[in-house]
Scaffold this motif. Structure first.
Motif, short mmCIF file in Angstrom:
data_model
loop_
_atom_site.label_atom_id
_atom_site.label_comp_id
_atom_site.label_asym_id
_atom_site.label_seq_id
_atom_site.Cartn_x
_atom_site.Cartn_y
_atom_site.Cartn_z
N ARG A 237 87.04 80.36 -15.59
CA ARG A 237 86.04 80.22 -14.54
C ARG A 237 84.80 79.46 -14.96
NH1 ARG A 237 85.55 85.97 -11.50
NH2 ARG A 237 87.59 85.84 -10.54
N ASP A 238 84.49 79.49 -16.23
CA ASP A 238 83.29 78.79 -16.68
C ASP A 238 83.64 77.48 -17.38
OD1 ASP A 238 84.38 80.14 -18.80
OD2 ASP A 238 82.52 81.09 -19.44
N PHE B 208 88.15 68.49 -5.25
CA PHE B 208 89.01 69.49 -4.61
C PHE B 208 89.63 70.40 -5.66
CE2 PHE B 208 93.35 70.51 -2.89
CZ PHE B 208 92.93 71.43 -1.95
N GLY C 41 87.01 72.63 -6.98
CA GLY C 41 86.55 73.57 -5.96
C GLY C 41 87.48 74.74 -5.74
N CYS C 42 88.76 74.56 -5.99
CA CYS C 42 89.74 75.63 -5.73
C CYS C 42 90.28 76.26 -7.00
CB CYS C 42 90.89 75.10 -4.88
SG CYS C 42 90.40 74.68 -3.20
N PHE C 43 90.03 75.69 -8.16
CA PHE C 43 90.58 76.29 -9.39
C PHE C 43 89.82 77.58 -9.69
CE2 PHE C 43 90.84 76.54 -14.14
CZ PHE C 43 92.21 76.73 -14.23
N LEU C 44 90.53 78.69 -9.69
CA LEU C 44 89.91 80.01 -9.92
C LEU C 44 88.73 80.23 -8.97
CD1 LEU C 44 90.03 80.00 -13.84
CD2 LEU C 44 91.75 80.85 -12.24
N ARG C 45 88.89 79.78 -7.76
CA ARG C 45 87.87 79.84 -6.69
C ARG C 45 86.61 79.03 -7.01
NH1 ARG C 45 89.15 85.45 -6.36
NH2 ARG C 45 90.78 85.76 -4.83
N GLY C 46 86.77 78.00 -7.81
CA GLY C 46 85.66 77.06 -7.98
C GLY C 46 85.06 77.04 -9.37
N ASN D 15 96.26 84.56 -7.58
CA ASN D 15 94.93 84.22 -7.06
C ASN D 15 94.20 83.19 -7.93
OD1 ASN D 15 95.33 86.08 -5.02
ND2 ASN D 15 94.32 87.72 -6.14
N THR D 16 94.95 82.27 -8.47
CA THR D 16 94.36 81.29 -9.38
C THR D 16 93.87 80.03 -8.65
OG1 THR D 16 96.65 80.78 -9.86
CG2 THR D 16 95.42 81.95 -11.55
N VAL D 17 94.25 79.90 -7.39
CA VAL D 17 93.76 78.78 -6.57
C VAL D 17 93.19 79.38 -5.28
CG1 VAL D 17 94.46 76.79 -5.18
CG2 VAL D 17 95.37 77.09 -7.49
N GLY D 18 91.97 79.02 -4.95
CA GLY D 18 91.37 79.57 -3.74
C GLY D 18 89.93 79.16 -3.61
N LEU D 19 89.24 79.81 -2.70
CA LEU D 19 87.81 79.53 -2.53
C LEU D 19 87.16 80.71 -1.82
CD1 LEU D 19 87.10 77.09 0.42
CD2 LEU D 19 89.31 78.12 0.05
N PHE D 20 85.85 80.72 -1.79
CA PHE D 20 85.14 81.69 -0.99
C PHE D 20 84.97 81.11 0.41
CE2 PHE D 20 84.05 83.05 -5.24
CZ PHE D 20 84.04 84.43 -5.13
N LYS E 52 91.97 85.01 -15.00
CA LYS E 52 90.77 84.30 -14.56
C LYS E 52 89.52 85.14 -14.74
CE LYS E 52 90.94 85.14 -9.58
NZ LYS E 52 91.68 86.38 -9.76
N GLU F 18 85.05 81.83 -21.07
CA GLU F 18 85.08 81.28 -22.44
C GLU F 18 84.43 82.27 -23.41
OE1 GLU F 18 86.14 77.77 -22.90
OE2 GLU F 18 86.14 77.04 -20.85
#
Lengths: 380, 380
Positions: A107-108, A125, A128-133, B164-169, B332, B336
């Motif tokens: 995520r980071d 894109f 933006g979607c990898f691990l919810r951004g 849930n590794t691809v998504g968004l808020f 996720k 790091e």
């Protein structure tokens, strides 16, 4: 232009934070801009995995220029995609997500896009979607991407039924627009990028319009002293509009001037044959025709027309008006309430119009396709 | 519970607007809640294309209940996907985007998800990326989705490498959580949903915890009079946490209590065998074990342990501790900087911990897997 203007730092505030945009000559050389900014960028990368999304072509030409920037990351993972619109697919995005997950992306982690508008759209894109951004940085390598595509958080991939039909708003944390990268572009690519500059300038910054008119030859010759202030000014216009309207509900749609037909031209041609900016140029010419019917003063139309005539643009291939109209009415700029056109009312002033009927547009388009480069004579 | 509490309207404010959440008995019958609210929902649908994403199973059981709601839309386009986690793929999302585009979906179209957590996750993702985001409405049909998955704007699909590794808020504009829909659920599904309620209640709402302890049998028997106030209270907890921390940077991560191991159990089992809530129950038991080592008072641990013991949960299949640890460190929720655990410090208080080493976790996990249902004896 004076030396102080060689590198310009701007900031775009958006609902989820801010984008710092550094543009000008030699931006990618750490010494060329303030130590404070460079430190801040180094902090952003420190201890992180940095994914770099790039194309073989850009990498071969300019890959070495990223070295000093990348040194700040804990590790670098390179992701290579093909040049051009073809890479903007859901499948390609899925492959990249799998690769990033397999490579231990978190995520980071950070992502850097290194390429033109296609790479930036796809990379935004994917980030933006990898691990919810995850946060990302754009290093646009074309004029069009530096002045337009990289700014404002629009990201997208394409579906067979339409360009940019899947995506989200995800602003980069940084944009580094180094005009040195533009010196290897062909004249036709610079010309296509200038179309987007002219589009913004005509509706939103008449000083910039005059500058482009004055410096056109130097811009097309990729002279960085001419390019740097134009890039900075165009970024400023775009930032201003995006900040007022981050998710394109109102004035930001002015930036779609020329894009209603422009996208249809690209779509019907299968995204080959015309560059995006070239298609938008024809879209501007057609919008001028519609705007004249609705009272755009002729001198204003002539000024834009003359400037577009000075650009080295390819001829418009033969196209079916009906196919274009069908495409436009399916376009994502269509709403359930109708298709929206951005038309100039005068120099420096646009208006959104959604009451143009299909039949009227079809008739105008047929006339336009017969002779796209002529401004129609005044009707009485 | 009193009659006035049969339908509760709550509101979740988020950075891009607000979600109106209506929960309780008979929500989908237009007459059951305020005329004002129903009118507002009808306005939201008026003149729009409404896409309905559903599964054959839920449609057969409850499809007719949507009729009064859908009447307000200009037209309805049905999209059917398979039940379960398998539908949460990038490929499935791409198929839906193509179908929506082909069916004439526009930026101002609406999407309604009708199903459990999987359908909501997938539908939210599809809505969030279609033409850069269209508004959507969740009608969750499982307890888990009503109290947790449908609230808070998390959307996602899965990759082979992780759930849930691809998504968004992307927050829904509306959530309609009708407890009548829960009456057809098997006891095991209600039990799995209650795990998420218990997880939230233990760290964030002790009154709700006491209510679940008191009414457990009625809840497992799908008595709507017992379910409605629990659903409303759990939604209130989740809204409060999400509003304080919309993008899960701080306290919202408390909601991941039990999920670090829970996700790994699901992943290593290939997302079959255990329901999400069941896996989280084992995750809670393991988190209790870690928390006891770090000073969680034994009575608090025993209280949660006893409540979980009253749920009809399946036995944990035989699993390899090393595979689970590998999975968690790729998860996720890992950054790091290390893997983050949410552990209770006491009743009503959680803490985020990221200094647990791999070897320590592996040793504890090995002991846990031998006898997951026992609380370890106090160590000296």
């Amino acid at each position: 232009m004076d030396a102080a203007a060689q590198v310009v730092v701007q900031e775009l505030a958006h609902p989820r934070g801010r984008t710092r945009i550094v543009s000008g000559i030699g931006v990618l050389s750490a010494t060329s801009w303030s130590a404070e900014g460079a430190n801040s960028l180094a902090d952003w990368l420190a201890g992180r995995t940095l994914f770099i999304l790039k194309t073989p072509h850009v990498d071969a030409l300019h890959g070495a220029r990223l070295a000093s920037l990348c040194g700040a990351a804990q590790r670098v993972v390179e992701l290579v995609v093909a040049d051009g619109e073809g890479a903007k697919s859901v499948r390609q995005a899925e492959q990249l997500w799998n690769a990033m997950l397999t490579a231990g992306g978190k995520r980071d982690s950070r992502l850097l896009t290194f390429g033109g508008g296609s790479v930036g759209d796809l990379g935004g894109f994917v980030a933006g979607c990898f691990l919810r951004g995850i946060p990302y940085l754009q290093v646009p390598t074309t004029l069009l991407a530096q002045v337009d595509a990289a700014i404002g958080g629009k990201t997208a991939v394409d579906l067979p039924g339409g360009k940019n039909t899947v995506g989200l708003f995800h602003h980069p944390d940084w944009v580094l627009a180094d005009t040195d990268l533009l010196t290897t572009l062909p004249r036709s690519e610079l010309s296509a990028g200038l179309v987007e500059v002219i589009k913004m300038a005509f509706l939103l910054d008449l000083e910039l319009l005059a500058r482009v008119e004055r410096d056109l030859e130097a811009l097309l010759a990729a002279e960085v002293q001419a390019l740097a202030p134009v890039v900075a000014a165009a970024i400023a216009v775009k930032c201003r509009v995006v900040m007022l309207d981050p998710e394109e509900r109102d004035q930001r749609r002015w930036l779609n001037f020329g894009h209603t037909l422009g996208h249809a031209l690209e779509g019907v041609l299968g995204y080959t044959g015309l560059r995006h900016g070239e298609a938008v140029a024809y879209g501007l010419l057609f919008a001028l025709r519609l705007a004249l019917l609705r009272g755009l003063p002729r001198p204003a139309a002539e000024r834009l027309h003359q400037l577009l005539c000075r650009l080295p643009l390819p001829a418009l291939p033969e196209l079916d008006a009906l196919a274009l109209v069908d495409f436009m009415w399916r376009d994502k700029k269509a709403t359930e309430q109708g298709l929206v056109w951005v038309l100039p009312q005068d120099l420096g002033r646009g208006v959104m119009v959604n009451d143009l009927g299909r039949e009227q547009v079809l008739a105008e388009l047929r006339a336009f396709l017969l002779d796209p480069w002529s401004l129609p004579a005044p009707r009485t």
